[in-house]
Write a protein that holds these residues in place. Structure first.
Motif, PDB file in Angstrom:
ATOM      1  N   LEU A 155      -2.453  12.432  -9.954  1.00 23.29           N
ATOM      2  CA  LEU A 155      -2.789  13.124  -8.708  1.00 23.29           C
ATOM      3  C   LEU A 155      -4.067  13.941  -8.886  1.00 23.29           C
ATOM      4  O   LEU A 155      -4.986  13.882  -8.065  1.00 23.29           O
ATOM      5  N   GLU A 156      -4.144  14.699  -9.975  1.00 23.72           N
ATOM      6  CA  GLU A 156      -5.324  15.551 -10.116  1.00 23.72           C
ATOM      7  C   GLU A 156      -6.551  14.775 -10.600  1.00 23.72           C
ATOM      8  O   GLU A 156      -7.672  15.248 -10.426  1.00 23.72           O
ATOM      9  N   ASP A 157      -6.349  13.570 -11.119  1.00 21.59           N
ATOM     10  CA  ASP A 157      -7.502  12.714 -11.431  1.00 21.59           C
ATOM     11  C   ASP A 157      -8.069  12.076 -10.163  1.00 21.59           C
ATOM     12  O   ASP A 157      -9.066  11.338 -10.232  1.00 21.59           O
ATOM     13  N   GLY A 158      -7.419  12.321  -9.034  1.00 26.22           N
ATOM     14  CA  GLY A 158      -7.948  11.822  -7.758  1.00 26.22           C
ATOM     15  C   GLY A 158      -7.653  10.359  -7.499  1.00 26.22           C
ATOM     16  O   GLY A 158      -8.304   9.728  -6.676  1.00 26.22           O
ATOM     17  N   VAL A 159      -6.671   9.801  -8.205  1.00 29.50           N
ATOM     18  CA  VAL A 159      -6.278   8.407  -7.955  1.00 29.50           C
ATOM     19  C   VAL A 159      -5.169   8.441  -6.908  1.00 29.50           C
ATOM     20  O   VAL A 159      -4.038   8.845  -7.205  1.00 29.50           O
ATOM     21  N   HIS A 160      -5.510   8.096  -5.682  1.00 27.07           N
ATOM     22  CA  HIS A 160      -4.598   8.349  -4.560  1.00 27.07           C
ATOM     23  C   HIS A 160      -4.357   7.107  -3.721  1.00 27.07           C
ATOM     24  O   HIS A 160      -5.282   6.320  -3.486  1.00 27.07           O
ATOM     25  N   THR A 161      -3.113   6.971  -3.228  1.00 24.30           N
ATOM     26  CA  THR A 161      -2.837   5.938  -2.230  1.00 24.30           C
ATOM     27  C   THR A 161      -3.365   6.433  -0.872  1.00 24.30           C
ATOM     28  O   THR A 161      -3.653   7.625  -0.707  1.00 24.30           O
ATOM     29  N   GLY A 162      -3.452   5.516   0.063  1.00 20.42           N
ATOM     30  CA  GLY A 162      -4.100   5.806   1.342  1.00 20.42           C
ATOM     31  C   GLY A 162      -3.531   7.006   2.087  1.00 20.42           C
ATOM     32  O   GLY A 162      -4.261   7.738   2.749  1.00 20.42           O
ATOM     33  N   ASP A 163      -2.219   7.239   1.980  1.00 19.07           N
ATOM     34  CA  ASP A 163      -1.592   8.326   2.734  1.00 19.07           C
ATOM     35  C   ASP A 163      -2.026   9.701   2.232  1.00 19.07           C
ATOM     36  O   ASP A 163      -1.959  10.683   2.971  1.00 19.07           O
ATOM     37  N   VAL A 164      -2.474   9.791   0.986  1.00 19.75           N
ATOM     38  CA  VAL A 164      -2.872  11.084   0.405  1.00 19.75           C
ATOM     39  C   VAL A 164      -4.402  11.184   0.304  1.00 19.75           C
ATOM     40  O   VAL A 164      -4.964  12.270   0.184  1.00 19.75           O
ATOM     41  N   TYR A 165      -5.073  10.041   0.378  1.00 21.82           N
ATOM     42  CA  TYR A 165      -6.526   9.958   0.115  1.00 21.82           C
ATOM     43  C   TYR A 165      -7.327  10.894   1.030  1.00 21.82           C
ATOM     44  O   TYR A 165      -7.137  10.920   2.239  1.00 21.82           O
ATOM     45  N   ARG A 166      -8.217  11.698   0.432  1.00 23.75           N
ATOM     46  CA  ARG A 166      -9.145  12.551   1.203  1.00 23.75           C
ATOM     47  C   ARG A 166     -10.500  12.492   0.517  1.00 23.75           C
ATOM     48  O   ARG A 166     -10.583  12.658  -0.705  1.00 23.75           O
ATOM     49  N   GLU A 167     -11.546  12.249   1.335  1.00 22.60           N
ATOM     50  CA  GLU A 167     -12.911  12.093   0.810  1.00 22.60           C
ATOM     51  C   GLU A 167     -13.272  13.185  -0.194  1.00 22.60           C
ATOM     52  O   GLU A 167     -13.845  12.918  -1.246  1.00 22.60           O
ATOM     53  N   VAL A 220      -6.199   3.638  -4.119  1.00 24.24           N
ATOM     54  CA  VAL A 220      -5.482   2.528  -4.773  1.00 24.24           C
ATOM     55  C   VAL A 220      -4.307   2.074  -3.919  1.00 24.24           C
ATOM     56  O   VAL A 220      -3.839   2.808  -3.043  1.00 24.24           O
ATOM     57  N   ASN A 221      -3.822   0.861  -4.203  1.00 24.48           N
ATOM     58  CA  ASN A 221      -2.598   0.397  -3.548  1.00 24.48           C
ATOM     59  C   ASN A 221      -1.407   0.723  -4.461  1.00 24.48           C
ATOM     60  O   ASN A 221      -1.568   1.399  -5.491  1.00 24.48           O
ATOM     61  N   THR A 222      -0.232   0.231  -4.098  1.00 28.51           N
ATOM     62  CA  THR A 222       0.973   0.591  -4.867  1.00 28.51           C
ATOM     63  C   THR A 222       0.829   0.174  -6.334  1.00 28.51           C
ATOM     64  O   THR A 222       1.119   0.956  -7.250  1.00 28.51           O
ATOM     65  N   ILE A 257       0.819  -1.231   0.000  1.00 30.51           N
ATOM     66  CA  ILE A 257       0.000   0.000   0.000  1.00 30.51           C
ATOM     67  C   ILE A 257       0.849   1.277   0.000  1.00 30.51           C
ATOM     68  O   ILE A 257       0.321   2.384   0.034  1.00 30.51           O
ATOM     69  N   ALA A 258       2.184   1.130  -0.051  1.00 27.24           N
ATOM     70  CA  ALA A 258       3.060   2.320   0.019  1.00 27.24           C
ATOM     71  C   ALA A 258       2.891   3.203  -1.206  1.00 27.24           C
ATOM     72  O   ALA A 258       2.620   2.720  -2.314  1.00 27.24           O
ATOM     73  N   ASN A 259       3.083   4.486  -0.987  1.00 31.08           N
ATOM     74  CA  ASN A 259       3.016   5.454  -2.085  1.00 31.08           C
ATOM     75  C   ASN A 259       4.410   5.586  -2.709  1.00 31.08           C
ATOM     76  O   ASN A 259       5.356   5.995  -2.033  1.00 31.08           O
ATOM     77  N   PRO A 260       4.560   5.268  -3.983  1.00 26.11           N
ATOM     78  CA  PRO A 260       5.899   5.346  -4.597  1.00 26.11           C
ATOM     79  C   PRO A 260       6.269   6.750  -5.082  1.00 26.11           C
ATOM     80  O   PRO A 260       7.321   6.946  -5.691  1.00 26.11           O
ATOM     81  N   SER A 261       5.427   7.766  -4.782  1.00 24.71           N
ATOM     82  CA  SER A 261       5.597   9.089  -5.404  1.00 24.71           C
ATOM     83  C   SER A 261       6.920   9.764  -5.077  1.00 24.71           C
ATOM     84  O   SER A 261       7.541  10.380  -5.960  1.00 24.71           O
TER      85      SER A 261
END
Ligand code: NAD
Length: 485
Positions: free
Chosen positions: A312-324, A331-333, A278-282
């Protein structure tokens, strides 16, 4: 400069914790983007530490790093307990990675930040200052750490900051120093900054005292462009700026040297989520974008960065960045990696697109050789450990003056403050006294005089803990006056 048509020869370290997961994701995206890499793996980190190598760097890695000149590094886990050296510090110092470069960019509104317009590049000197690690306990009460600022070190970092500013089409470089207090060390950095700035008339430059500069940076980061600092201030401020963007987890960094450079995320190995996918590779991916620019591969760097911005701007985010409120898909890694690869060739619509194609690669200059100055010995500061006679500075002065001739005791300070002659009774005295001896005529003295003085003081029962010679360089005093002198 590498041949842009040949594969880019890089070294890669997969690291520990989430390191292998985010490195695989990054390399997969780079390959899909057509980065054409020739990768050599080097072993760094936990397993190497545990195999008994105190630096955590496998001995075979050095030749690969030297040969490749570029390292893409995933985070490593520093084992707890004593005896281990910091791997990052060893890499920096051994390979001369003198510049730490950290872009701090806001991705508003996709990442929450109070500073939507910020885009600051912090260029931190990486090798000297208080980080030389030269520390001593000298008396019961006093320990010291030497702050070393060098002309070549200052020149290299300042020039690199201007080179980065020019290459990136930025307009201003701000130096943060404390030269009102540290007139010689930070003063040298400040004067080198002015000298080098004159070579870049196309760029604005300014200096700020680091305290007010840091306050302004925290309050109005939008007003800054490139910031260059000695090591300690930069260490602190590059974390502050990363935090201000709201996305420490997305931030990359480069450690640049004259022959080798290393690129990595700011974050650590996140052992708490390792192996979960689930890590963010960004952070590492954006570090690889910096690496590709460094290699002169602007087109592919731009392609990767724009795909990432679009994700990022399409809203496809890993858990650490995800905001409702702003995210569309959690998404996961692997999901994030696929989403970035799917967007290769796309450009962001809201965030400013990256433009690296055709951008010059900042040159890494060595320091300019200078003829040595004429150096004359004028006297000596003798530091003594002394707590007798109620720590009365007049009493200490009497002991010292009895041994001083042919030199003269000029001043005694305690923690830098003058306590003799004419000290104030309120000044707090530790057991650590700096006693300055000069020739009464102000003329140069023989080195043998200084050694002989120390011998007489020791014979008189004084506990000399160290000495510091006082020099004049090309007619200019090379030592600070005592505070209150
Ligand atoms: P950390 O950055 O690893 O983790 C802090 C928090 O952020 C954790 O909750 C973690 O799960 C989260 N996080 C970090 N990166 C993430 C990512 N890419 N995606 C999602 N969540 C992420 O900091 P730490 O826990 O203090 O340190 C862990 C280890 O990393 C320590 O051994 C430390 O020494 C090491 N470290 C290494 C480096 C490096 O190699 N450059 C840098 C910093 C820390």
């Amino acid at each position: 400069m590498t041949n842009p048509d040949a594969p880019a020869r890089i070294a890669v370290a997969h690291g520990d914790g989430i390191g292998p997961e985010i490195m695989d994701a990054t390399l997969q995206i780079l390959e899909a983007a057509g980065a054409d890499l020739d990768v050599a793996e080097v072993r760094l980190g936990k397993a190497v530490y545990e195999a008994g190598v105190p630096s955590g760097i496998d001995p075979s890695a050095w030749d690969v790093l030297r040969d490749r000149g570029v390292l893409l590094k995933a985070p490593i886990t520093t084992p707890r307990g004593g005896g281990y050296k910091s791997l990052n510090v060893t890499l920096r110092k051994s390979l001369g990675l003198f510049a730490n470069v950290r872009p701090a960019v806001a991705y508003h509104p996709f990442v929450a930040t109070r500073h939507p317009g910020m885009d600051v590049l912090v260029v931190r000197e990486n090798e000297e200052d208080l980080y030389a690690g030269i520390e001593h306990r000298q008396t019961d009460e006093v320990v010291q750490c030497l702050k070393l600022i060098t002309r070549p070190g200052s020149e290299k970092i300042v020039r690199y900051a201007f080179e980065e500013a020019r290459a990136q089409g930025r307009s201003k470089v701000t130096a943060l120093v404390k030269d009102n207090i540290m007139k010689m060390t930070d003063g040298l950095f400040a004067s080198v900054f002015e000298e080098v700035a004159a070579e870049y008339p196309d760029l604005e430059h300014e200096q700020m005292i680091v305290d007010i500069g840091a306050a302004r940076l925290a309050d109005t980061p939008e007003a800054f462009d490139v910031v260059v600092t000695p090591n300690l201030y930069g260490d602190i401020l590059s974390d502050v700026t990363a935090q201000l963007t709201g996305s420490v987890g997305l931030a990359p960094s480069a450690n640049v040297g004259e022959t080798v450079s290393a690129f990595e995320a700011i974050h650590g190995s996140a052992p708490d989520i390792a192996g979960k996918g689930i890590a963010n590779p960004s952070g590492l991916l954006l570090a690889s974008v910096m690496m590709l620019q460094h290699l002169g591969r602007g087109a592919v760097a731009e392609r990767v960065h724009n795909a990432w911005l679009t994700t990022l701007e399409d809203g496809v985010h890993t858990g650490d960045v995800y905001r409702e409120d702003v995210s569309r898909e959690r998404v996961n890694t692997a999901g994030f990696t696929d989403a970035v690869m799917l967007r290769l060739g796309a450009e962001p619509k809201h965030l400013p697109p990256a433009r690296y194609e055709g951008r010059p690669v900042p040159r890494v200059h060595g320091a300019t050789p200078r003829p040595p100055a004429t150096k004359e010995l004028l006297g000596v500061d003798v530091f003594v450990d002394w707590r007798e006679e109620n720590r009365d500075a007049d009493a200490l002065a009497a002991h010292l003056r009895a041994e001083a001739a042919p030199l003269d005791l000029q001043v005694i300070t305690n923690r830098g403050v003058k306590v003799w002659p004419d000290g104030l009774p309120e000044t707090f005295a530790t057991d650590h006294w700096r006693c300055r001896f000069l020739h009464p005529s102000g003329d140069p003295v023989d080195a043998a005089e200084v050694v002989a003085l120390q011998g007489r003081l020791v014979a008189a029962g004084l506990d000399v803990i160290k000495t510091e010679n006082l020099y004049r360089f090309d007619g200019e005093r090379g030592f600070s006056q005592a505070q209150g002198q």
